[in-house]
Design an enzyme around this catalytic site. Structure first.
Site, PDB file in Angstrom:
ATOM      1  N   GLN A 109      45.367   4.535  -8.769  1.00  0.00           N
ATOM      2  CA  GLN A 109      45.554   3.493  -8.451  1.00  0.00           C
ATOM      3  C   GLN A 109      44.272   2.914  -7.689  1.00  0.00           C
ATOM      4  O   GLN A 109      43.805   1.631  -7.186  1.00  0.00           O
ATOM      5  CB  GLN A 109      46.595   3.079  -6.902  1.00  0.00           C
ATOM      6  CG  GLN A 109      47.395   3.773  -7.878  1.00  0.00           C
ATOM      7  CD  GLN A 109      48.362   4.712  -6.259  1.00  0.00           C
ATOM      8  OE1 GLN A 109      49.120   3.455  -5.353  1.00  0.00           O
ATOM      9  NE2 GLN A 109      48.663   5.597  -5.865  1.00  0.00           N
ATOM     10  N   ASP A 112      37.780   1.776  -8.057  1.00  0.00           N
ATOM     11  CA  ASP A 112      36.583   2.248  -7.523  1.00  0.00           C
ATOM     12  C   ASP A 112      35.794   2.362  -8.845  1.00  0.00           C
ATOM     13  O   ASP A 112      34.915   2.638  -8.678  1.00  0.00           O
ATOM     14  CB  ASP A 112      35.836   2.621  -6.538  1.00  0.00           C
ATOM     15  CG  ASP A 112      36.708   3.712  -6.581  1.00  0.00           C
ATOM     16  OD1 ASP A 112      37.192   4.471  -7.841  1.00  0.00           O
ATOM     17  OD2 ASP A 112      37.390   4.626  -5.947  1.00  0.00           O
ATOM     18  N   HIS A 127      45.505  -0.176 -11.036  1.00  0.00           N
ATOM     19  CA  HIS A 127      45.329  -1.315 -10.352  1.00  0.00           C
ATOM     20  C   HIS A 127      44.820  -2.180 -10.283  1.00  0.00           C
ATOM     21  O   HIS A 127      43.905  -3.469  -9.944  1.00  0.00           O
ATOM     22  CB  HIS A 127      45.836  -1.226  -8.765  1.00  0.00           C
ATOM     23  CG  HIS A 127      47.109  -0.477  -8.129  1.00  0.00           C
ATOM     24  ND1 HIS A 127      46.819  -0.549  -6.936  1.00  0.00           N
ATOM     25  CD2 HIS A 127      47.782  -0.378  -9.056  1.00  0.00           C
ATOM     26  CE1 HIS A 127      48.181  -0.004  -6.858  1.00  0.00           C
ATOM     27  NE2 HIS A 127      48.746   0.037  -7.759  1.00  0.00           N
ATOM     28  N   CYS A 156      35.076 -20.453 -14.254  1.00  0.00           N
ATOM     29  CA  CYS A 156      35.357 -20.193 -15.839  1.00  0.00           C
ATOM     30  C   CYS A 156      35.190 -20.297 -16.721  1.00  0.00           C
ATOM     31  O   CYS A 156      34.923 -22.464 -16.152  1.00  0.00           O
ATOM     32  CB  CYS A 156      36.845 -19.640 -16.018  1.00  0.00           C
ATOM     33  SG  CYS A 156      37.072 -19.062 -17.680  1.00  0.00           S
ATOM     34  N   GLY A 195      45.711  12.348  -2.380  1.00  0.00           N
ATOM     35  CA  GLY A 195      45.112  10.666  -1.701  1.00  0.00           C
ATOM     36  C   GLY A 195      46.516  10.056  -1.879  1.00  0.00           C
ATOM     37  O   GLY A 195      45.347   9.039  -1.718  1.00  0.00           O
ATOM     38  N   THR A 196      47.106   9.401  -2.601  1.00  0.00           N
ATOM     39  CA  THR A 196      48.494   8.661  -2.266  1.00  0.00           C
ATOM     40  C   THR A 196      49.444   8.912  -0.455  1.00  0.00           C
ATOM     41  O   THR A 196      49.273   9.622  -1.382  1.00  0.00           O
ATOM     42  CB  THR A 196      48.670   8.026  -3.497  1.00  0.00           C
ATOM     43  OG1 THR A 196      49.189   7.071  -3.510  1.00  0.00           O
ATOM     44  CG2 THR A 196      49.161   9.313  -4.148  1.00  0.00           C
TER      45      THR A 196
HETATM   46  P1  OAD Z   1      46.478   4.697   1.344  1.00  0.00           P
HETATM   47  O1  OAD Z   1      45.348   4.143   1.978  1.00  0.00           O
HETATM   48  O2  OAD Z   1      47.934   3.892   1.420  1.00  0.00           O
HETATM   49  O3  OAD Z   1      46.837   6.070   1.474  1.00  0.00           O
HETATM   50  C1  OAD Z   1      45.890   7.451   1.377  1.00  0.00           C
HETATM   51  C2  OAD Z   1      46.269   7.983   1.648  1.00  0.00           C
HETATM   52  O4  OAD Z   1      44.399   9.566   1.029  1.00  0.00           O
HETATM   53  C3  OAD Z   1      47.227   9.063   2.864  1.00  0.00           C
HETATM   54  O5  OAD Z   1      47.463   9.361   2.269  1.00  0.00           O
HETATM   55  C4  OAD Z   1      45.822   9.502   3.505  1.00  0.00           C
HETATM   56  O6  OAD Z   1      46.325  10.407   3.730  1.00  0.00           O
HETATM   57  C5  OAD Z   1      45.289  10.058   2.365  1.00  0.00           C
HETATM   58  N1  OAD Z   1      43.985  11.098   2.699  1.00  0.00           N
HETATM   59  C6  OAD Z   1      43.215  10.518   3.480  1.00  0.00           C
HETATM   60  N2  OAD Z   1      41.881  11.321   3.463  1.00  0.00           N
HETATM   61  C7  OAD Z   1      42.156  11.536   1.983  1.00  0.00           C
HETATM   62  C8  OAD Z   1      41.050  13.215   1.454  1.00  0.00           C
HETATM   63  N3  OAD Z   1      40.285  13.223   2.448  1.00  0.00           N
HETATM   64  N4  OAD Z   1      41.892  13.579   0.646  1.00  0.00           N
HETATM   65  C9  OAD Z   1      43.134  13.448  -0.154  1.00  0.00           C
HETATM   66  N5  OAD Z   1      44.035  12.828   0.217  1.00  0.00           N
HETATM   67  C10 OAD Z   1      43.584  11.475   1.666  1.00  0.00           C
HETATM   68  O7  OAD Z   1      45.978   4.674  -0.033  1.00  0.00           O
HETATM   69  P2  OAD Z   1      46.754   4.616  -1.503  1.00  0.00           P
HETATM   70  O8  OAD Z   1      48.019   5.623  -1.915  1.00  0.00           O
HETATM   71  O9  OAD Z   1      46.112   4.611  -2.687  1.00  0.00           O
HETATM   72  O10 OAD Z   1      47.000  -1.658  -3.741  1.00  0.00           O
HETATM   73  O11 OAD Z   1      47.497   2.841  -1.622  1.00  0.00           O
HETATM   74  C11 OAD Z   1      48.385   2.204  -2.918  1.00  0.00           C
HETATM   75  C12 OAD Z   1      48.345   0.984  -3.047  1.00  0.00           C
HETATM   76  O12 OAD Z   1      47.594   0.332  -2.219  1.00  0.00           O
HETATM   77  C13 OAD Z   1      46.484   1.001  -2.988  1.00  0.00           C
HETATM   78  O13 OAD Z   1      45.893   0.696  -4.444  1.00  0.00           O
HETATM   79  C14 OAD Z   1      46.015  -0.925  -2.920  1.00  0.00           C
HETATM   80  C15 OAD Z   1      46.991  -1.021  -1.384  1.00  0.00           C
HETATM   81  O14 OAD Z   1      47.443  -2.085  -0.983  1.00  0.00           O
HETATM   82  C16 OAD Z   1      46.735  -2.927  -3.751  1.00  0.00           C
HETATM   83  O15 OAD Z   1      46.049  -3.569  -2.909  1.00  0.00           O
HETATM   84  C17 OAD Z   1      46.867  -3.167  -4.746  1.00  0.00           C
END
Ligand code: OAD
Length: 254
Positions: A109, A112, A127, A156, A195-196
């Site tokens: 997701q 970067d 994404h 554009c 990490g999600t």
């Molecule tokens: P989130 O910020 O919702 O979740 C990040 C997760 O990473 C959390 O569950 C943390 O506990 C975990 N975390 C933190 N540090 C960590 C580490 N060192 N190692 C492993 N895990 C760790 O991010 P996403 O789930 O990626 O979308 O969010 C999903 C989408 O929501 C993103 O792609 C973005 C956001 O809004 C859009 O912008 C459309």
């Protein structure tokens, strides 16, 4: 507060490593937590997450962009500069290493490109990515580089505003990328979810697709998520510590 500098119990890590040894098709689904150790903030972590200080409705929707294009442009420009200055961490590198050892599809997701910079190939970017641009009206790709530091979006050749090549809330994911991710989730026998927060659809449904087909799902996260109680195994810890240790244990089994 969980200690993200601690590794999970050795027995749990060994169990996860044995799952890798037994698997034929692996999927690694990642989110913002994987890049946190590269210095890139997540979205929902308490105090440090981007959505703690910024409004997603204003900054990550087509309506927000049309309402205030310079604001949205500058916010993404700031994030783009942060991402460009960051380096992949040990978690990204371990995932790239896994891909060399086992047939693996990386689905992220994250926008970067740090998985690719760490050496992962054919990464499915659900994404989009923050480093390229397309036009708002017709989706024309901006082929020339766009300078940083502009106060408003460039135009554009068709007259529409340029925007970052990311998916905003309320927008459809790139169809073929999502189809490939769904297919990988259906066919895998092991999925790591790293990490999600497992809150944003449709990415959050991929582990359930895998579970419904009988796959093993291992979650790696310092914090529990809505997925944790359904996952086969929950490994509590930071991706940059847990993933390299898993690769080491897996290699020791061979
Ligand atoms: P989130 O910020 O919702 O979740 C990040 C997760 O990473 C959390 O569950 C943390 O506990 C975990 N975390 C933190 N540090 C960590 C580490 N060192 N190692 C492993 N895990 C760790 O991010 P996403 O789930 O990626 O979308 O969010 C999903 C989408 O929501 C993103 O792609 C973005 C956001 O809004 C859009 O912008 C459309």
């Amino acid at each position: 507060m969980p200690d993200s500098a601690a590794l999970p119990d050795e027995k749990l890590l060994s169990r996860a490593a044995s799952y890798i040894k037994g698997c034929k098709r692996l999927v690694v689904l990642t989110g913002a937590g994987v890049s946190k150790e590269s210095g890139i903030p997540t979205f929902r972590d308490k105090l440090t997450g981007l959505w703690e200080g910024y409004d997603p409705g204003q900054l990550a929707t087509p309506e927000g962009f049309l309402k205030n294009p310079p604001l949205v442009w500058k916010w993404y420009d700031w994030r783009r500069q942060m991402v460009s200055a960051a380096e992949p961490n040990d978690g990204h590198r371990a995932i790239a290493q896994l891909q060399k050892l086992v047939p693996t599809t990386v689905v992220t997701q994250n926008v970067d490109r740090l998985h690719q910079r760490a050496g992962s190939e054919n990464v499915l970017e659900l994404h989009g990515n923050i480093l390229t641009f397309r036009c708002f009206e017709r989706g024309h790709q901006a082929l020339d580089g766009v300078a940083s530091g502009l106060d408003e979006p460039p135009i554009c050749q068709c007259g529409s505003l340029l925007r970052p090549n990311v998916v905003w809330f309320g927008e459809a994911l790139p169809q073929s990328v999502l189809a490939d991710a769904n297919k990988a989730a259906k066919l895998c026998d092991l999925m790591f979810v790293v990490g999600t927060s497992a809150l944003v659809q449709p990415a959050a449904s991929l582990p359930h697709i895998a579970l419904d087909r009988g796959a093993i799902v291992v979650e790696v996260n310092p914090n529990e998520t809505p997925l944790s109680e359904d996952a086969t195994l929950f490994l509590s810890g930071a991706s940059g510590l847990v993933m390299p240790q898993l690769v080491r244990l897996f290699e020791a089994l061979n």
